[in-house]
Design a protein around this motif. Structure first.
Motif, PDB file in Angstrom:
ATOM      1  N   GLN A  85       0.849  -1.176   0.000  1.00 49.61           N
ATOM      2  CA  GLN A  85       0.000   0.000   0.000  1.00 49.61           C
ATOM      3  C   GLN A  85       0.893   1.237   0.000  1.00 49.61           C
ATOM      4  N   PHE A  86       0.519   2.236  -0.771  1.00 48.07           N
ATOM      5  CA  PHE A  86       1.239   3.499  -0.821  1.00 48.07           C
ATOM      6  C   PHE A  86       0.293   4.623  -0.436  1.00 48.07           C
ATOM      7  N   CYS A  87       0.765   5.525   0.410  1.00 42.10           N
ATOM      8  CA  CYS A  87      -0.049   6.643   0.857  1.00 42.10           C
ATOM      9  C   CYS A  87       0.745   7.943   0.778  1.00 42.10           C
ATOM     10  N   THR A  88       0.034   9.023   0.574  1.00 42.98           N
ATOM     11  CA  THR A  88       0.683  10.335   0.548  1.00 42.98           C
ATOM     12  C   THR A  88      -0.278  11.385   1.068  1.00 42.98           C
ATOM     13  N   ALA A  89       0.266  12.539   1.426  1.00 44.85           N
ATOM     14  CA  ALA A  89      -0.542  13.653   1.916  1.00 44.85           C
ATOM     15  C   ALA A  89       0.267  14.935   1.795  1.00 44.85           C
ATOM     16  N   HIS A  90      -0.421  16.037   1.916  1.00 44.11           N
ATOM     17  CA  HIS A  90       0.201  17.362   1.910  1.00 44.11           C
ATOM     18  C   HIS A  90      -0.395  18.145   3.071  1.00 44.11           C
ATOM     19  N   PHE A  91       0.430  18.381   4.101  1.00 43.07           N
ATOM     20  CA  PHE A  91      -0.052  19.050   5.317  1.00 43.07           C
ATOM     21  C   PHE A  91      -0.112  20.562   5.129  1.00 43.07           C
ATOM     22  N   SER A  92      -0.760  21.226   6.082  1.00 47.17           N
ATOM     23  CA  SER A  92      -0.848  22.690   6.074  1.00 47.17           C
ATOM     24  C   SER A  92       0.543  23.311   6.068  1.00 47.17           C
ATOM     25  N   GLY A 123      -1.086  -8.772   6.319  1.00 40.13           N
ATOM     26  CA  GLY A 123      -0.122  -9.240   5.342  1.00 40.13           C
ATOM     27  C   GLY A 123       0.405  -8.166   4.409  1.00 40.13           C
ATOM     28  N   TYR A 124      -0.185  -6.973   4.463  1.00 39.98           N
ATOM     29  CA  TYR A 124       0.255  -5.880   3.597  1.00 39.98           C
ATOM     30  C   TYR A 124       1.323  -5.035   4.290  1.00 39.98           C
ATOM     31  N   ARG A 125       2.174  -4.396   3.481  1.00 38.21           N
ATOM     32  CA  ARG A 125       3.155  -3.427   3.962  1.00 38.21           C
ATOM     33  C   ARG A 125       2.789  -2.072   3.385  1.00 38.21           C
ATOM     34  N   THR A 126       3.003  -1.022   4.154  1.00 38.52           N
ATOM     35  CA  THR A 126       2.669   0.327   3.694  1.00 38.52           C
ATOM     36  C   THR A 126       3.904   1.211   3.643  1.00 38.52           C
ATOM     37  N   VAL A 127       4.064   1.897   2.540  1.00 43.39           N
ATOM     38  CA  VAL A 127       5.067   2.948   2.385  1.00 43.39           C
ATOM     39  C   VAL A 127       4.307   4.256   2.203  1.00 43.39           C
ATOM     40  N   TYR A 128       4.691   5.279   2.951  1.00 43.85           N
ATOM     41  CA  TYR A 128       3.969   6.551   2.844  1.00 43.85           C
ATOM     42  C   TYR A 128       4.933   7.719   2.966  1.00 43.85           C
ATOM     43  N   ASP A 156       7.370   3.961  12.462  1.00 44.77           N
ATOM     44  CA  ASP A 156       7.945   3.470  11.207  1.00 44.77           C
ATOM     45  C   ASP A 156       9.364   4.001  11.018  1.00 44.77           C
ATOM     46  N   GLU A 157       9.982   3.639   9.910  1.00 45.16           N
ATOM     47  CA  GLU A 157      11.351   4.061   9.632  1.00 45.16           C
ATOM     48  C   GLU A 157      11.371   5.013   8.445  1.00 45.16           C
ATOM     49  N   GLU A 158      11.937   6.193   8.659  1.00 44.69           N
ATOM     50  CA  GLU A 158      12.078   7.159   7.577  1.00 44.69           C
ATOM     51  C   GLU A 158      13.337   6.844   6.807  1.00 44.69           C
ATOM     52  N   CYS A 159      13.295   6.923   5.491  1.00 43.13           N
ATOM     53  CA  CYS A 159      14.406   6.401   4.692  1.00 43.13           C
ATOM     54  C   CYS A 159      15.711   7.149   4.942  1.00 43.13           C
ATOM     55  N   ASP A 160      15.665   8.385   5.427  1.00 44.87           N
ATOM     56  CA  ASP A 160      16.880   9.174   5.601  1.00 44.87           C
ATOM     57  C   ASP A 160      17.289   9.330   7.063  1.00 44.87           C
ATOM     58  N   GLU A 161      16.610   8.634   7.977  1.00 42.38           N
ATOM     59  CA  GLU A 161      16.944   8.805   9.389  1.00 42.38           C
ATOM     60  C   GLU A 161      18.207   8.016   9.752  1.00 42.38           C
ATOM     61  N   LYS A 183      14.366  20.111   6.316  1.00 44.80           N
ATOM     62  CA  LYS A 183      13.717  18.875   5.862  1.00 44.80           C
ATOM     63  C   LYS A 183      12.236  18.949   6.199  1.00 44.80           C
ATOM     64  N   ILE A 184      11.387  18.894   5.167  1.00 43.32           N
ATOM     65  CA  ILE A 184       9.943  18.833   5.402  1.00 43.32           C
ATOM     66  C   ILE A 184       9.276  17.748   4.546  1.00 43.32           C
ATOM     67  N   ASP A 185      10.068  17.028   3.748  1.00 39.75           N
ATOM     68  CA  ASP A 185       9.554  15.950   2.903  1.00 39.75           C
ATOM     69  C   ASP A 185      10.080  14.613   3.424  1.00 39.75           C
ATOM     70  N   TYR A 186       9.212  13.593   3.410  1.00 38.02           N
ATOM     71  CA  TYR A 186       9.531  12.340   4.095  1.00 38.02           C
ATOM     72  C   TYR A 186       9.118  11.134   3.262  1.00 38.02           C
ATOM     73  N   LEU A 187       9.751   9.999   3.572  1.00 36.56           N
ATOM     74  CA  LEU A 187       9.388   8.718   2.982  1.00 36.56           C
ATOM     75  C   LEU A 187       9.560   7.651   4.063  1.00 36.56           C
ATOM     76  N   PHE A 188       8.443   7.082   4.528  1.00 41.60           N
ATOM     77  CA  PHE A 188       8.451   6.108   5.620  1.00 41.60           C
ATOM     78  C   PHE A 188       8.100   4.706   5.120  1.00 41.60           C
ATOM     79  N   GLY A 189       8.746   3.710   5.718  1.00 45.21           N
ATOM     80  CA  GLY A 189       8.410   2.318   5.491  1.00 45.21           C
ATOM     81  C   GLY A 189       8.266   1.606   6.821  1.00 45.21           C
ATOM     82  N   PRO A 190       7.700   0.403   6.841  1.00 46.10           N
ATOM     83  CA  PRO A 190       7.498  -0.321   8.100  1.00 46.10           C
ATOM     84  C   PRO A 190       8.829  -0.671   8.755  1.00 46.10           C
ATOM     85  N   PRO A 191       8.882  -0.707  10.091  1.00 50.01           N
ATOM     86  CA  PRO A 191      10.138  -0.980  10.783  1.00 50.01           C
ATOM     87  C   PRO A 191      10.704  -2.367  10.495  1.00 50.01           C
ATOM     88  N   ALA A 192       9.854  -3.297  10.054  1.00 48.35           N
ATOM     89  CA  ALA A 192      10.328  -4.642   9.745  1.00 48.35           C
ATOM     90  C   ALA A 192      11.102  -4.694   8.429  1.00 48.35           C
TER      91      ALA A 192
END
Length: 218
Positions: A85-92, A123-128, A156-161, A183-192
């Motif tokens: 699953q892929f999710c995205t958003a744009h905050f205020s 069983g699904y993994r989410t990247v957002y 979750d784990e951010e790809c650049d942390e 830094k205000i843009d992010y890419l997270f994946g599950p910790p596993a």
């Protein structure tokens, strides 16, 4: 391409209308650039997707001027064959006229976590990820608040942390400003999962943000 428009509340009404992009070109030859919003580019295998409204500031008078606030949006889409699953958003934005104190961005981050968890089927993994308009919890920048993204880093784990041992919940700047870069843009994946690669390309010629790209292994 899956698209969700970002809207604004119509004055004196419970209705919302899509916001349009500024026209391009010169006077007398304007080009309509269509609706403004967020999108996900996905393989053809995607069939299910869902857009949703995030809690957002309401229209109000700011310094004597009536301001129509953006009603922020988010979106998720699923690839069943890959159980992804892929999710995205744009905050205020955090501007004086758009959630200056971070109250709504904190609510938006909480809603993002609810959405990511509730739509992630067994069983699904989410990247957002996306433009969350808030600095990381360990940012050295003077910008505040710094706790908007704390719940995402905790879950979750951010790809650049982890680039800095003293500021692990931080990363490379994605937004160049006149006096600093943050830094205000992010890419997270599950910790596993495992972050295979993460890159921030300092290319401000195509956008006012630096693109962040990453690969996760599950």
């Amino acid at each position: 391409m899956r698209f969700a428009p970002i809207e604004f509340a119509v004055d004196g009404s419970s209705l919302e209308a899509a916001r349009t992009c500024d026209n391009a070109g010169s006077s007398g030859a304007w080009k309509d650039r269509g609706s403004y919003g967020i999108g996900l580019a996905l393989p053809d295998a995607n069939e299910w997707y869902h857009s949703y409204d995030l809690p957002s500031p309401q229209n109000k008078t700011v310094d004597g001027a009536w301001v129509r606030m953006e009603q922020r949006a988010g979106m998720c889409a699923v690839l069943p064959a890959q159980a992804l699953q892929f999710c995205t958003a744009h905050f205020s934005a955090g501007l004086p006229t758009d959630d200056a104190d971070g109250t709504k961005r904190a609510e938006q981050a909480a809603e993002m976590q609810k959405m990511v968890r509730s739509y992630t089927m067994p069983g699904y993994r989410t990247v957002y990820g996306g433009d969350f308009n808030a600095v990381p919890p360990d940012s050295a920048s003077p910008d505040a608040p710094k706790d908007v993204m704390a719940s995402a880093y905790a879950a979750d784990e951010e790809c650049d942390e982890g680039l800095s041992s003293t500021r692990p919940r931080d990363g490379r700047s994605t937004k160049p400003l006149a006096t600093r870069s943050i830094k205000i843009d992010y890419l997270f994946g599950p910790p596993a999962g495992t972050v295979v690669s993460c890159a921030v390309t300092a290319d401000a010629g195509r956008s006012d943000h630096y693109p962040i790209t990453g690969r996760f292994s599950f």
